[in-house]
Write an enzyme that holds these catalytic residues in place. Structure first.
Site, mmCIF file in Angstrom:
data_model
loop_
_atom_site.group_PDB
_atom_site.id
_atom_site.type_symbol
_atom_site.label_atom_id
_atom_site.label_comp_id
_atom_site.label_asym_id
_atom_site.label_seq_id
_atom_site.Cartn_x
_atom_site.Cartn_y
_atom_site.Cartn_z
ATOM 1 N N GLY A 8 0.829 -1.192 0.000
ATOM 2 C CA GLY A 8 0.000 0.000 0.000
ATOM 3 C C GLY A 8 0.869 1.249 0.000
ATOM 4 N N CYS A 9 0.274 2.374 -0.369
ATOM 5 C CA CYS A 9 1.063 3.609 -0.462
ATOM 6 C C CYS A 9 1.517 4.099 0.907
ATOM 7 C CB CYS A 9 0.272 4.682 -1.201
ATOM 8 S SG CYS A 9 -1.375 5.006 -0.547
#
Length: 308
Positions: free
Chosen positions: A113-114
């Site tokens: 995920g970012c």
């Protein structure tokens, strides 16, 4: 022979950016479905089985369905959703942390995920080195461009009367939490405070630390040196010269970037530190990471096609 790649969910923000990064690359042959075919389970199944590597740019449940459709094909999969980031049988696609060889030899790779990319890039190496404790109660303050929220949030922030700031995750049940805890090797979950600002792309992830309360009396210099050593030689992740940084900015019109910068700021007494990561939520936080993993899985230089 070119590697056949199918992007399932190619019309979404992440999928479009992946296609942009693959444009003109002769090493790959894209399997493309038209609008009608994209909604056909049979057409998607055929594409998944025809591909050498499929990249899933879908909501979690749809990504799980695509994995089911691909069963029996031998197709290698990169999943950009959060569906498989802590799942058994999946390799976590953060090569700097996990190791390039594991990704090179994996059939199933889950893109990080970012927000976790920033958090893990900062904290995981320090936990491994024993400089910060695995049983600490960590907090994460983060701000992102609105493109990370998909089409609905993009429309909301680009509409007349758009919000200037959005804070969320107040139920303390954000889907990134298991990923952060697991891949940092932590005993406790983190307190995560995400927010969104009116910039299309980019993010800053911060982990504040009270070093004076930690065992071993670590200093900001110790942490910075450890991160510099850990990422030495990386063409994607760099550790910045904090003495030259007076402020960190997100540009409303920033170009795509697949790099990540890390910083360790400390006060004069050495009691406090602010660990900060700056990255593009659509770059190293999503599409750029997928391309980096694709390159590694295909035995290509990992930075080919990346904006660095």
């Amino acid at each position: 022979m070119a590697t056949r790649v199918f992007i399932d969910g190619a019309a979404g923000t992440t999928g479009l950016e992946i296609r942009d990064r693959l444009h003109g690359r002769s090493e790959f042959e894209l399997i493309v479905l038209d609008d009608a075919q994209r909604k056909s389970e049979a057409a998607r199944k055929d594409a998944l089985h025809a591909a050498d590597i499929a990249i899933l740019c879908l909501p979690d449940e749809a990504a799980k369905e695509s994995v089911r459709l691909a069963e029996g094909s031998g197709t290698r999969i990169i999943d950009a959703s959060s569906a498989h980031r802590v799942a058994e049988g999946w390799t976590y696609g953060f090569p700097e942390l996990i190791g390039h060889e594991k990704i090179a030899n994996a059939q199933f790779v889950s893109n990080p995920g970012c927000y976790p990319t920033g958090f893990l890039g900062l904290v995981a190496p320090l936990v491994r080195a024993g400089l910060v404790p695995a049983d600490w109660h960590y907090t994460v303050n983060a701000v992102s461009g609105y493109s990370g929220g998909g089409k609905a949030l993009i429309e909301r922030f680009e509409a007349v009367g758009a919000p200037a700031f959005r804070a969320y995750g107040f139920d303390m049940a954000h889907k990134h939490l298991p990923e952060m805890k697991t891949h940092a090797g932590l005993k406790h979950g983190v307190i995560f405070a995400p927010s969104v600002v009116p910039a299309y792309r980019g993010m800053v992830v911060e982990v504040p630390l009270h070093l004076g309360a930690m065992p071993g009396d670590p200093t900001a210099d110790d942490l910075r040196a450890a991160l510099s050593e850990f990422y030495r030689g990386s063409a994607v992740v760099s550790v910045g010269d904090d003495s030259a940084v007076g402020e960190l900015l997100l540009d409303r019109n920033a170009p795509p970037s697949d790099a990540m910068e890390l910083f360790v700021f400390g006060n004069a007494g050495g009691w406090h530190a602010r660990l900060v990561a700056r990255l593009d939520n659509l770059g190293k936080g999503a599409s750029g990471a997928a391309i980096q993993n694709l390159n590694i899985m295909c035995g290509l230089p990992e930075t080919t096609g990346l904006a660095l």
